[in-house]
Design a protein around this motif. Structure first.
Motif, PDB file in Angstrom:
ATOM      1  N   UNK A 252     -18.856  32.030 -55.471  1.00  0.00           N
ATOM      2  CA  UNK A 252     -18.010  32.448 -54.360  1.00  0.00           C
ATOM      3  C   UNK A 252     -18.809  32.626 -53.056  1.00  0.00           C
ATOM      4  N   UNK A 253     -18.148  31.905 -52.066  1.00  0.00           N
ATOM      5  CA  UNK A 253     -18.658  31.999 -50.412  1.00  0.00           C
ATOM      6  C   UNK A 253     -17.596  32.664 -49.541  1.00  0.00           C
ATOM      7  N   UNK A 258     -18.794  36.942 -52.945  1.00  0.00           N
ATOM      8  CA  UNK A 258     -20.173  36.159 -52.596  1.00  0.00           C
ATOM      9  C   UNK A 258     -20.954  36.175 -53.891  1.00  0.00           C
ATOM     10  N   UNK A 259     -21.649  35.177 -53.776  1.00  0.00           N
ATOM     11  CA  UNK A 259     -22.881  35.132 -54.443  1.00  0.00           C
ATOM     12  C   UNK A 259     -23.978  35.128 -53.424  1.00  0.00           C
ATOM     13  N   UNK A 265     -24.096  31.381 -46.312  1.00  0.00           N
ATOM     14  CA  UNK A 265     -23.255  30.031 -45.552  1.00  0.00           C
ATOM     15  C   UNK A 265     -22.128  30.786 -44.874  1.00  0.00           C
ATOM     16  N   UNK A 266     -21.698  31.772 -45.617  1.00  0.00           N
ATOM     17  CA  UNK A 266     -20.450  32.527 -44.831  1.00  0.00           C
ATOM     18  C   UNK A 266     -20.801  33.291 -43.727  1.00  0.00           C
ATOM     19  N   UNK A 279     -29.376  28.080 -52.059  1.00  0.00           N
ATOM     20  CA  UNK A 279     -30.400  28.754 -51.405  1.00  0.00           C
ATOM     21  C   UNK A 279     -31.667  27.602 -51.369  1.00  0.00           C
ATOM     22  N   UNK A 280     -31.812  26.792 -52.264  1.00  0.00           N
ATOM     23  CA  UNK A 280     -32.949  26.103 -52.195  1.00  0.00           C
ATOM     24  C   UNK A 280     -32.880  25.146 -50.898  1.00  0.00           C
ATOM     25  N   UNK A 281     -31.573  24.615 -50.390  1.00  0.00           N
ATOM     26  CA  UNK A 281     -31.373  23.921 -49.231  1.00  0.00           C
ATOM     27  C   UNK A 281     -31.662  24.903 -47.995  1.00  0.00           C
ATOM     28  N   UNK A 282     -31.117  25.825 -48.168  1.00  0.00           N
ATOM     29  CA  UNK A 282     -30.968  26.863 -46.933  1.00  0.00           C
ATOM     30  C   UNK A 282     -32.289  27.376 -46.534  1.00  0.00           C
TER      31      UNK A 282
END
Length: 344
Positions: A252-253, A258-259, A265-266, A279-282
Motif C-alpha cells: 500500500x502507498x 502504507x508499507x 513515496x506518498x 526502497x532500493x530505488x529510493x
C-alpha cells in the motif's frame, strides 16, 4: 524489522490499489488464522525470546519479498503501458500499409483496363515484395514513376514487422513478470502467516508484551531537531507525521495504509516529488550523506539490500511503516543497521 509493500494484486477488477492491498491483507490474515489452528503438541519448543527473534526474522524476510513484489509489479505496470503504445503503433502501421495498397490497387485497376499492369505495381501489390524482387533479380524493371512509392511501402512493411516483433517480446516479458509478481506475493504471504502462527504460539502475556512493543511510543521530543534540508523535505516530513498511526499494509502507498517505501513515496508526492516505488530505488533518489549529517526529511535506508526505509525526523528519530500489526510510528534511527542516508 519490518516487512512491506504491495499486495500482489493480480489486478482485481473494480478495485483501486489500496483497496486491493487491503483485500489481500485480509486474505493473508485468514491464512494466518488457519495456520495458527495447529495441535497443542505441535507448538514450537523454543523459548519466547527465540520465538520473538524468529518473528522479527520472518518480518524482515517478508519485507524483502515485498520489495521484490513491488519492483516486479512496477515493471508490469510499465510493460502494460509500453505494450499498449506498441499495439497502437502496429495498428497505425497496418492501416497506413492498407491505405497505400488500396491506392496502388486503384492504379493497377486503371492500368489493367488500359491494357496491362506495370511490373512495378505487381511488385508493390505483392504480399511479399522482397520475395518478388528476389525472383525478378533486379530493380531495373521498376519504372522510375513508381520507385518512390515502392520504397515507401517496403519501409512501412519492415517497420510494421519490427513493431510486431517488439509487441511479441513485451508480451513474453509481461508474462514472465506476472509470474514473478505471483511468486513474490506467495513469499510474502507465507512469511507473514508463519510469523502470526509463531506469535499465536506464545503465552498470552508474552504475546501481549510483543504486540505492545510493536506499537511504538509517544511522539518523541523533537525540539532542537534543526531545520529540514529543504522546503520539499519539510513538506514530506509533515506528510509522514500526518500518517502516524495509519496501518501497515504490504503493497500500500496511501493515503489510508502504507508499507515502508509506500509511505516515503506518498509523503514526497505531497511535496511534488515523484520517488520510485521501491526502497532500493529510493535510496538513489538524491544525494547520499553521512548519518552524522542527517537532517529532517532525509531518507534513511536499512539493511545491505535497502529492504526497509524511513524518513528522518530529527533528534535521532525516524518515521516509518514497520510491519503488519505495527502502525506508522517513530523509532530510533539506529533500530536496524543503516545502509544509507539520502537527501532528496
Amino acid at each position: 524489522m519490518g516487512s512491506h509493500r504491495r499486495t500482489a494484486h493480480s489486478r482485481l477488477p473494480g478495485l483501486d490499489r489500496n483497496t486491493r492491498a487491503t483485500v489481500l491483507t485480509v486474505a493473508v490474515a485468514s491464512a494466518a488464522a488457519a495456520l495458527a489452528a495447529v495441535p497443542a503438541d505441535a507448538a514450537p519448543k523454543d523459548t519466547p525470546a527465540d520465538t520473538k527473534a524468529e518473528v522479527d526474522r520472518l518480518y524482515e524476510q517478508a519485507e524483502q519479498a515485498t520489495e521484490a513484489f513491488n519492483k516486479a509489479d512496477e515493471r508490469a505496470d510499465k510493460l502494460r503501458t509500453e505494450l499498449r503504445t506498441t499495439q497502437d503503433e502496429v495498428a497505425r502501421g497496418q492501416e497506413r500499409i492498407n491505405a497505400m495498397r488500396r491506392a496502388l490497387g486503384l492504379l493497377a485497376g486503371a492500368q489493367y483496363r488500359s491494357g496491362g499492369i506495370d511490373p512495378s505495381l505487381a511488385l508493390m501489390l505483392s504480399s511479399d515484395p522482397d520475395s518478388y524482387l528476389d525472383k525478378a533479380g533486379t530493380l531495373d524493371r521498376i519504372s522510375a514513376r513508381h520507385a518512390g512509392e515502392l520504397t515507401e511501402l517496403r519501409a512501412a512493411q519492415r517497420d510494421l514487422a519490427q513493431e510486431r516483433a517488439g509487441a511479441r517480446r513485451k508480451l513474453a516479458e509481461l508474462d514472465a513478470v506476472r509470474k514473478a509478481v505471483a511468486r513474490h506475493k506467495r513469499g510474502v504471504e507465507t512469511k507473514l502467516a508463519r510469523a502470526r502462527q509463531l506469535l499465536n504460539s506464545l503465552p498470552d502475556a508474552d504475546r501481549a508484551a510483543y504486540e505492545r512493543s510493536s506499537r511504538g511510543g509517544e511522539r518523541p521530543d523533537l525540539s532542537g531537531a534543526g531545520p529540514a534540508s529543504s522546503g520539499r523535505a519539510a513538506t514530506a516530513l509533515a506528510a509522514a507525521q500526518s500518517a502516524l498511526g495509519k496501518p501497515y499494509v504490504w503493497g500500500a502507498n496511501g493515503p489510508s495504509a502504507f508499507d515502508c517505501s509506500g509511505l516515503m513515496q506518498w509523503s514526497y508526492a505531497r511535496a511534488g516529488v515523484a520517488l520510485p516505488r521501491t526502497s532500493q530505488a529510493q535510496r538513489y533518489a538524491g544525494r547520499q550523506v553521512p548519518l552524522s549529517q542527517a537532517r529532517p526529511g532525509d531518507l534513511v535506508a536499512y539493511g545491505a539490500d535497502a529492504h526497509h526505509i524511513g524518513i528522518y525526523a530529527g533528534n535521532g528519530q525516524v518515521i516509518h511503516a514497520p510491519y503488519p500489526g505495527a502502525p506508522v510510528r517513530y523509532d530510533p534511527v539506529g533500530m536496524m543497521p543503516v545502509s544509507s542516508v539520502t537527501r532528496v
